[in-house]
Design a protein around this motif. Structure first.
Motif, PDB file in Angstrom:
ATOM      1  N   SER A 118      54.561  49.391  -1.396  1.00  0.00           N
ATOM      2  CA  SER A 118      53.511  49.966  -0.547  1.00  0.00           C
ATOM      3  C   SER A 118      52.616  48.851  -0.022  1.00  0.00           C
ATOM      4  O   SER A 118      52.399  47.846  -0.696  1.00  0.00           O
ATOM      5  N   LYS A 119      52.101  49.055   1.188  1.00  0.00           N
ATOM      6  CA  LYS A 119      51.309  47.998   1.813  1.00  0.00           C
ATOM      7  C   LYS A 119      50.330  48.600   2.808  1.00  0.00           C
ATOM      8  O   LYS A 119      50.627  49.601   3.460  1.00  0.00           O
ATOM      9  N   MET A 120      49.167  47.951   2.948  1.00  0.00           N
ATOM     10  CA  MET A 120      48.200  48.348   3.962  1.00  0.00           C
ATOM     11  C   MET A 120      48.532  47.663   5.283  1.00  0.00           C
ATOM     12  O   MET A 120      48.869  46.486   5.320  1.00  0.00           O
ATOM     13  N   MET A 121      48.412  48.408   6.384  1.00  0.00           N
ATOM     14  CA  MET A 121      48.619  47.856   7.723  1.00  0.00           C
ATOM     15  C   MET A 121      47.255  47.389   8.215  1.00  0.00           C
ATOM     16  O   MET A 121      46.364  48.199   8.446  1.00  0.00           O
ATOM     17  N   THR A 122      47.069  46.095   8.389  1.00  0.00           N
ATOM     18  CA  THR A 122      45.743  45.556   8.705  1.00  0.00           C
ATOM     19  C   THR A 122      45.703  44.847  10.053  1.00  0.00           C
ATOM     20  O   THR A 122      44.759  44.116  10.327  1.00  0.00           O
ATOM     21  N   ASN A 123      46.710  45.037  10.882  1.00  0.00           N
ATOM     22  CA  ASN A 123      46.721  44.430  12.220  1.00  0.00           C
ATOM     23  C   ASN A 123      45.778  45.227  13.136  1.00  0.00           C
ATOM     24  O   ASN A 123      46.057  46.385  13.453  1.00  0.00           O
ATOM     25  N   PRO A 124      44.674  44.608  13.602  1.00  0.00           N
ATOM     26  CA  PRO A 124      43.725  45.370  14.432  1.00  0.00           C
ATOM     27  C   PRO A 124      44.280  45.767  15.785  1.00  0.00           C
ATOM     28  O   PRO A 124      43.708  46.628  16.464  1.00  0.00           O
ATOM     29  N   LYS A 125      45.384  45.148  16.214  1.00  0.00           N
ATOM     30  CA  LYS A 125      45.990  45.485  17.503  1.00  0.00           C
ATOM     31  C   LYS A 125      47.207  46.395  17.342  1.00  0.00           C
ATOM     32  O   LYS A 125      47.986  46.570  18.286  1.00  0.00           O
ATOM     33  N   PHE A 126      47.368  46.951  16.182  1.00  0.00           N
ATOM     34  CA  PHE A 126      48.524  47.812  15.911  1.00  0.00           C
ATOM     35  C   PHE A 126      48.503  49.030  16.839  1.00  0.00           C
ATOM     36  O   PHE A 126      47.452  49.645  17.055  1.00  0.00           O
TER      37      PHE A 126
END
Length: 346
Positions: A118-126
């Motif tokens: 499991s992982k957090m998606m932290t790309n602000p441009k996602f």
């Protein structure tokens, strides 16, 4: 901190046609309407959310595909344009949403503790996928509630359907635990279509309803069979038939949203309320509601004082999915027969 709880779950299918038919200002293409029965069903979802007064909406989308593990939206504020790659003529939607990152991080942490990658998606441009956006818009067009978005890691496509569902069962349990520990009052949304075989040619006028009908008699009968079981509260039988339904009808439930939602709610053996059913280019789309407050499994909004009553510790009568024998690892995702092929994603 007061204990949080899930107050309701909805099957909230995401054909972009429904947003196109509504003509909201965020979507560029314009239509003459269409698919009214389903859109009117979503009006009942909106009314229910008004009554239930949740703090947060959680949605699991088959169209946020992550090959390795289960990902969670982890940026507090996301904006952009979501485009359906199959139907860009129908869906080019400008979104602006807020994410409950505290709850997302807790769910991600507990998913890891269940042995899931499991992982957090932290790309602000996602760029948020259209499945997430469509279900959330149709359920709550005001966009005034924070959301938690979960990816579909497609483990049912790389492993067996049953092994994939076992992972989704664990993800649902982790989600429930996170909601309880966060103190949130939450609604879970299963963003998925039922039978998912569909026509390959689009009408010249997409909203021409004279062209809409089930893909085949067999698909229609399978949809009705599952809907009957859900309406009559035979949920254990629904879960027993789910792998067969997925194989025959190419059901989008294969991506795990439905199993995740039911697991998070504690597998209530309760009748769901069918709010609408309709076909979109042949696929079967049902909008269902399980209001746990009406069955004494969650606190009505009028009695909510910032925490669940202790009597709501719902039992979890999980179906007998074949759970992974060891914590999932990245290698596990490359076993099996590969992704299913057939109809294009909707």
């Amino acid at each position: 901190m007061p204990k949080g709880e899930i107050v309701a779950g909805f099957i909230a299918p995401h054909p972009p046609h429904l947003v196109y038919g509504e003509n909201p200002p965020q979507n560029e293409p314009r239509s003459q309407g269409g698919w009214e029965q389903l859109r009117w069903g979503y009006e009942k979802v909106r009314e229910a959310i008004d009554e239930l007064k949740p703090d947060v909406l959680l949605v699991h989308s088959p169209h946020w595909n992550t090959q390795l593990g289960h990902h969670f939206l982890g940026v507090p504020h996301l904006t952009g344009k979501s485009v359906d790659p199959i139907f860009p003529n129908l869906f080019r939607y400008t979104y602006d949403l807020k994410v409950d990152t505290e709850l997302a991080q807790l769910a991600c942490k507990y998913a890891r503790e269940e042995g899931l990658v499991s992982k957090m998606m932290t790309n602000p441009k996602f760029r948020v996928d259209y499945g997430t956006i469509t279900s959330l818009h149709l359920a709550r067009p005001q966009w005034d509630l924070p959301v938690v978005g979960l990816s579909a890691n497609n483990s049912p496509y790389y492993l067996t359907t049953e092994e994939g569902f076992a992972e989704m069962d664990l993800l649902g349990k982790a989600t429930r635990r996170a909601i309880e520990d966060s103190g949130r009052r939450a609604i879970v949304l299963c963003s998925a279509t039922m039978s998912h075989r569909h026509f390959q040619e689009e009408p010249a006028t997409p909203e021409d309803m004279s062209c809409e009908h089930p893909y085949s008699m067999e698909m229609y009968q399978w949809d009705m069979k599952l809907i009957h079981l859900m309406r009559t509260g035979q949920m254990a039988e629904v879960h027993r038939l789910l792998p067969e339904f997925v194989d025959i009808a190419f059901a989008e439930f294969k991506a795990g949203s439905f199993t995740w939602m039911c697991s998070a709610m504690g597998y209530p053996e309760l009748p769901g309320e069918l709010l609408a059913f309709g076909n979109v280019i042949g696929t079967g789309n049902a909008i269902f509601k399980w209001d746990l407050t009406k069955h004494g499994l969650a606190t009505p909004a009028s009695q909510w004082q910032g925490g669940a009553r202790s009597a709501h510790d719902a039992p979890a009568a999980a179906p007998s999915w074949q759970a992974p024998s060891s914590p999932a690892t990245s290698d596990a995702f490359f076993r099996g027969d590969g992704p299913a092929v057939g109809a294009r994603a909707l």
